[in-house]
Scaffold this active site. Structure first.
Site, PDB file in Angstrom:
ATOM      1  N   GLN A  20      -2.137 -10.570   9.248  1.00  0.00           N
ATOM      2  CA  GLN A  20      -3.073 -11.805   9.953  1.00  0.00           C
ATOM      3  C   GLN A  20      -2.733 -11.867  11.568  1.00  0.00           C
ATOM      4  O   GLN A  20      -3.607 -12.073  12.027  1.00  0.00           O
ATOM      5  CB  GLN A  20      -2.478 -13.065   9.169  1.00  0.00           C
ATOM      6  CG  GLN A  20      -2.999 -13.280   7.994  1.00  0.00           C
ATOM      7  CD  GLN A  20      -2.349 -14.330   7.418  1.00  0.00           C
ATOM      8  OE1 GLN A  20      -1.193 -14.573   7.297  1.00  0.00           O
ATOM      9  NE2 GLN A  20      -3.044 -15.356   6.762  1.00  0.00           N
ATOM     10  N   TYR A  21      -1.725 -11.454  11.883  1.00  0.00           N
ATOM     11  CA  TYR A  21      -1.380 -11.674  13.412  1.00  0.00           C
ATOM     12  C   TYR A  21      -1.676 -10.389  14.277  1.00  0.00           C
ATOM     13  O   TYR A  21      -1.527 -10.636  15.645  1.00  0.00           O
ATOM     14  CB  TYR A  21       0.220 -11.798  13.884  1.00  0.00           C
ATOM     15  CG  TYR A  21       0.521 -13.280  13.463  1.00  0.00           C
ATOM     16  CD1 TYR A  21       0.976 -13.922  12.519  1.00  0.00           C
ATOM     17  CD2 TYR A  21       0.826 -14.024  14.816  1.00  0.00           C
ATOM     18  CE1 TYR A  21       1.267 -15.206  12.299  1.00  0.00           C
ATOM     19  CE2 TYR A  21       1.326 -15.258  14.706  1.00  0.00           C
ATOM     20  CZ  TYR A  21       1.383 -15.911  13.259  1.00  0.00           C
ATOM     21  OH  TYR A  21       2.040 -17.327  13.521  1.00  0.00           O
ATOM     22  N   GLU A  54      -7.858   5.006  15.409  1.00  0.00           N
ATOM     23  CA  GLU A  54      -7.407   3.564  15.836  1.00  0.00           C
ATOM     24  C   GLU A  54      -6.643   3.538  16.948  1.00  0.00           C
ATOM     25  O   GLU A  54      -5.888   4.249  17.404  1.00  0.00           O
ATOM     26  CB  GLU A  54      -6.251   3.439  14.552  1.00  0.00           C
ATOM     27  CG  GLU A  54      -6.939   3.247  13.239  1.00  0.00           C
ATOM     28  CD  GLU A  54      -5.905   2.832  12.062  1.00  0.00           C
ATOM     29  OE1 GLU A  54      -4.744   2.330  12.582  1.00  0.00           O
ATOM     30  OE2 GLU A  54      -6.225   3.266  10.846  1.00  0.00           O
ATOM     31  N   ASN A  99      -5.202   7.557   4.473  1.00  0.00           N
ATOM     32  CA  ASN A  99      -5.040   7.016   5.957  1.00  0.00           C
ATOM     33  C   ASN A  99      -3.411   7.314   6.364  1.00  0.00           C
ATOM     34  O   ASN A  99      -2.770   6.671   5.596  1.00  0.00           O
ATOM     35  CB  ASN A  99      -5.232   5.312   5.594  1.00  0.00           C
ATOM     36  CG  ASN A  99      -5.261   4.613   6.856  1.00  0.00           C
ATOM     37  OD1 ASN A  99      -6.039   4.769   7.541  1.00  0.00           O
ATOM     38  ND2 ASN A  99      -4.171   4.117   6.991  1.00  0.00           N
ATOM     39  N   GLU A 100      -3.312   7.675   7.274  1.00  0.00           N
ATOM     40  CA  GLU A 100      -1.818   7.948   7.861  1.00  0.00           C
ATOM     41  C   GLU A 100      -0.947   8.381   6.473  1.00  0.00           C
ATOM     42  O   GLU A 100      -0.023   7.862   6.084  1.00  0.00           O
ATOM     43  CB  GLU A 100      -1.575   6.587   8.262  1.00  0.00           C
ATOM     44  CG  GLU A 100      -2.244   6.282   9.707  1.00  0.00           C
ATOM     45  CD  GLU A 100      -1.488   5.083  10.513  1.00  0.00           C
ATOM     46  OE1 GLU A 100      -0.516   4.453   9.540  1.00  0.00           O
ATOM     47  OE2 GLU A 100      -1.659   4.793  11.472  1.00  0.00           O
ATOM     48  N   ARG A 116       0.812  -1.219   0.119  1.00  0.00           N
ATOM     49  CA  ARG A 116       0.009   0.005   0.065  1.00  0.00           C
ATOM     50  C   ARG A 116       0.984   1.317  -0.146  1.00  0.00           C
ATOM     51  O   ARG A 116       2.084   1.113  -0.019  1.00  0.00           O
ATOM     52  CB  ARG A 116      -0.812  -0.016   1.275  1.00  0.00           C
ATOM     53  CG  ARG A 116      -0.233   0.024   2.606  1.00  0.00           C
ATOM     54  CD  ARG A 116      -1.295  -0.122   3.633  1.00  0.00           C
ATOM     55  NE  ARG A 116      -0.667  -0.036   4.945  1.00  0.00           N
ATOM     56  CZ  ARG A 116      -1.280  -0.057   6.186  1.00  0.00           C
ATOM     57  NH1 ARG A 116      -2.596  -0.105   6.290  1.00  0.00           N
ATOM     58  NH2 ARG A 116      -0.581  -0.415   7.428  1.00  0.00           N
TER      59      ARG A 116
HETATM   60  C1  GLA Z   1      -2.047   1.653  10.953  1.00  0.00           C
HETATM   61  C2  GLA Z   1      -2.983   1.890   9.617  1.00  0.00           C
HETATM   62  C3  GLA Z   1      -3.723   0.409   9.900  1.00  0.00           C
HETATM   63  C4  GLA Z   1      -3.218  -0.802  10.106  1.00  0.00           C
HETATM   64  C5  GLA Z   1      -2.787  -0.561  11.556  1.00  0.00           C
HETATM   65  C6  GLA Z   1      -2.048  -1.699  12.219  1.00  0.00           C
HETATM   66  O1  GLA Z   1      -2.382   2.669  11.823  1.00  0.00           O
HETATM   67  O2  GLA Z   1      -3.607   2.735   9.673  1.00  0.00           O
HETATM   68  O3  GLA Z   1      -4.388   0.366   8.362  1.00  0.00           O
HETATM   69  O4  GLA Z   1      -2.178  -0.987   9.264  1.00  0.00           O
HETATM   70  O5  GLA Z   1      -1.535   0.534  11.710  1.00  0.00           O
HETATM   71  O6  GLA Z   1      -1.349  -1.592  13.481  1.00  0.00           O
END
Ligand code: GLA
Length: 690
Positions: free
Chosen positions: A376-377, A327, A175-176, A137
């Site tokens: 997955q983890y 998050e 996203n971030e 990504r």
């Molecule tokens: C970041 C991303 C999420 C996910 C988390 C996992 O915050 O925004 O998509 O990958 O990390 O901790």
């Protein structure tokens, strides 16, 4: 009134006994301040037949919020120009049936394969000139006009479809924001950015002192795209450029959304990297947003309440109002060296601490791990079979408590009389030339934050150009870059009666990251009546003593001098390298009702506590709550006529907390009491309306 109606509407609408709303609730979306718990949910990764089960389990956990879509571009636009949003419509409607509102993430953090294959020019290039490929990504170039056009189109489709959907309360841009790009187009853009800023090469050459190492530029095209080893002036400008590019990236989508959505749907973007990330200026990015939000992960180990609290306060300072945790860690992550779990009760304690620092929603990442894919983890609320993991019940308790106490917390926010100044230009300038591997700016911030938090019990973290007059005390740990205009702003604060404390390395550089010829603290040398004669990186502690006791200083030491009879020496170095021996380490000067203090070193914890006691006493700042046992954190949220204190036990043993007056613990039924007993990870939510 509209706000209260909206929130009450939201609270009632998503309580277990109401029917899904058909009309848009009243009120501005940015005030979705009925406390919410939520999850990151990826309906596109599951059979639609599974959705109802998921949403029922969410509802049973008092989860009233989902964030969807931020990685669904290949599902939203399976082929160029053809969009399928019906599935998203059905997911949002089904969620609403379970009293769950939706935040839509625009899917621009992961472009679809047809795009990256057909248009490789949208792919980012790293500093080594390698172009990213598909399969992960964030492989896009954030400056690519073609990519920005694709982002605009997909967001336009989303905004048109869901901009008036009563169950969509907000939008997350991308996203971030993470990886900048070093492709040829970005380089040209940077050179143009410089040209727009400096107008002439001679101005750039002068401010960057490019006569040094014969760097003098005779054409804009000669200027490199650099982010580690270049001229300090170039490096600082490159970070400002990166911030501007991300701002353009988000405005490219915000402009489209604003034209499509109802005013009460808020717009945010989730800031990653423990909120301490500094690839770009968070204040720049927060400017066009309605709401600040961040991703609060501990990673390895247990939560550090000071670090987590400071990060919450930093994020609250972006818009200087309540924020969301978009998050949060559901037990453990999958990207740390050791992905240990938070202890039982620690997730709940972190949730209430976030609320105490001004969070109005906590969204856990993620609801359920995809059966394949790179995570997955990672911790989740459900297991691979789709039934709850052990953590589910803890999050269910949080959801129930948030839902029950939402109205009590509605419209309340932390109020502080103390502010710490935090500035990206200064962080970048020091990080480009740390001069010692031991200068960890997050630890420097925390060295000041801990005693201030303990003693004042409420601290804001704001940018240096914020309106400071509301604060009795302003502390700037390492304000390295103080342009003249900022110097005047800080001096005005002091002349209005404010108490300003500057920490080490303050005022060394001007706006171009060039050395300030006044020496430190730059434009504040004259008002301070003193300056830094020399700075020293320390390999070990040196003695220091004076007003704040007999102590040691370490990592960094500046020998100060006083140049005005009104300037007093507070602390002096003892015998060390000869240069520091007997020299001032901290000086102060009254200016009218205000004062400027300069602390040119990093003191040991005991001396920092004494220094903060001195600062608070001199500023008339009192603790918001009062005496507390060690290891108990207090957070205060107020609205006119209503004060809530949240107490959190961060000890490994239970603790009894005497209260300043009888208070009612809203978490537990029962009469007011003059004390509260907190178990390990225990929380009390106290109504204090004496
Ligand atoms: C970041 C991303 C999420 C996910 C988390 C996992 O915050 O925004 O998509 O990958 O990390 O901790």
């Amino acid at each position: 009134m509209k706000k209260l109606l909206f929130c009450l509407g939201l609270w009632l609408a998503y309580s277990p006994f109401a029917i899904p709303q058909q009309t848009a609730p009243e009120g501005p979306a940015a005030d979705t301040s009925s406390l919410l718990t939520g999850v990151a949910w990826y309906p596109e990764q599951w059979p639609e037949s599974r959705w109802e089960t998921d949403l029922s389990l969410m509802e049973a956990a008092h989860i009233h919020l989902v964030r969807i879509g931020e990685f669904a571009w290949s599902r939203i636009e399976p082929q160029e120009g053809s969009y399928d949003l019906d599935w998203m419509d059905r997911a949002i409607a089904l969620a609403a049936k379970h009293h769950i509102v939706t935040v839509i993430g625009t899917p621009t953090d992961a472009p679809p394969a047809w795009m990256t294959q057909r248009y490789p020019d949208i792919l980012r290039v790293n500093l080594n000139g390698q172009r990213d490929e598909h399969g992960n990504r964030r492989q896009f170039s954030y400056t690519s006009p073609r990519y920005l056009a694709f982002c605009r189109k997909v967001v336009e489709q989303l905004g048109r479809r869901f901009g008036h959907n009563p169950n969509v309360i907000g939008w997350q841009i991308g996203n971030e924001f993470s990886f900048d790009s070093y492709d040829s187009y970005t380089k040209k853009l940077f050179q143009q950015w410089l040209r727009d800023k400096y107008k002439t090469l001679s101005a750039l050459n002068q401010h960057w002192t490019t006569a040094y190492w014969s760097q003098t530029y005779t054409a804009w095209e000669q200027i490199p795209l650099e982010d580690t080893r270049g001229n300090p002036g170039l490096l600082l400008d490159h970070r400002r450029f990166v911030s501007d590019v991300w701002l353009h990236f988000e405005n490219n989508q915000i402009d489209v959304l604003r034209a499509q959505i109802t005013p009460w749907q808020f717009i945010t973007t989730n800031i990653g990297g423990l909120a301490w990330s500094d690839r770009w200026d968070h204040y720049t990015i927060a400017h066009p947003l309605d709401l600040a939000s961040w991703d609060d992960y501990v990673g390895q180990g247990q939560v550090d309440p000071y670090k987590d609290g400071a990060m919450h306060d930093l994020i609250r300072g972006l818009k200087q109002k309540n924020f969301w945790v978009m998050e949060a860690q559901p037990g453990f992550v999958n990207w740390a060296p050791i992905n240990n779990a938070l202890d039982r009760g620690e997730v709940r304690r972190m949730a209430w601490a976030a609320v105490g620092h001004g969070a109005d929603a906590i969204c856990y990442w993620q609801w359920r791990s995809a059966l394949n894919g790179q995570e997955q983890y990672h911790g989740a609320l459900l297991g691979a079979d789709g039934t709850p993991n052990p953590l589910y019940t803890e999050i269910q308790q949080i959801g129930e408590e948030f839902h029950r106490l939402g109205p009590e917390l509605y419209g309340t926010t932390p109020q502080s009389e103390v502010a710490i100044l935090h500035d990206y230009d200064s962080r970048w300038a020091i990080d480009f030339e740390p001069h010692t591997a031991r200068y960890d700016q997050l630890q420097v911030l925390l060295d000041f934050y801990r005693p201030l938090r303990d003693q004042a019990q409420s601290v804001d973290i704001v940018p240096p150009d914020a309106d400071l007059d509301r604060y009795k005390l302003v502390v700037a740990p390492s304000l390295n870059v103080i342009p003249d205009k900022l110097g005047q702003h800080l001096l005005r604060y002091v002349q209005h009666g404010g108490r300003l404390v500057l920490g080490p390395r303050s005022g060394m550089k001007d706006a171009f990251n060039a050395l300030d010829v006044h020496r430190q603290p730059g434009p504040l040398v004259a008002p301070l009546g003193g300056r830094v004669e020399q700075y020293y990186a320390l390999e070990g502690p040196v003695p220091v003593s004076g007003t704040w006791g007999t102590a040691t200083a370490d990592i960094w030491a500046e020998a100060l001098s006083t140049r005005d009879p009104q300037t007093r020496v507070l602390m002096r170095y003892g015998k060390s390298n000869g240069w520091l021996d007997g020299q001032p380490a901290a000086i102060t000067r009254q200016l009218g009702q205000g004062s400027i203090t300069y602390l040119g070193t990093l003191l040991d914890a005991s001396a920092m506590n004494a220094a903060v006691r001195w600062m608070l006493h001199g500023s008339g700042v009192h603790p918001v709550f009062g005496p507390l046992p060690h290891g108990v954190e207090v957070c205060r949220r107020t609205r006119p006529g209503h004060t809530i204190f949240i107490l959190i036990n961060e000890n490994q043993t239970p603790v009894t907390v005497p209260l300043p007056h009888p208070m009612k613990d809203l978490l537990h039924a029962g009469p007011s009491s003059a004390r509260v007993v907190l178990p390990v990870h225990g929380v009390a939510v106290l109504e204090s309306n004496p």
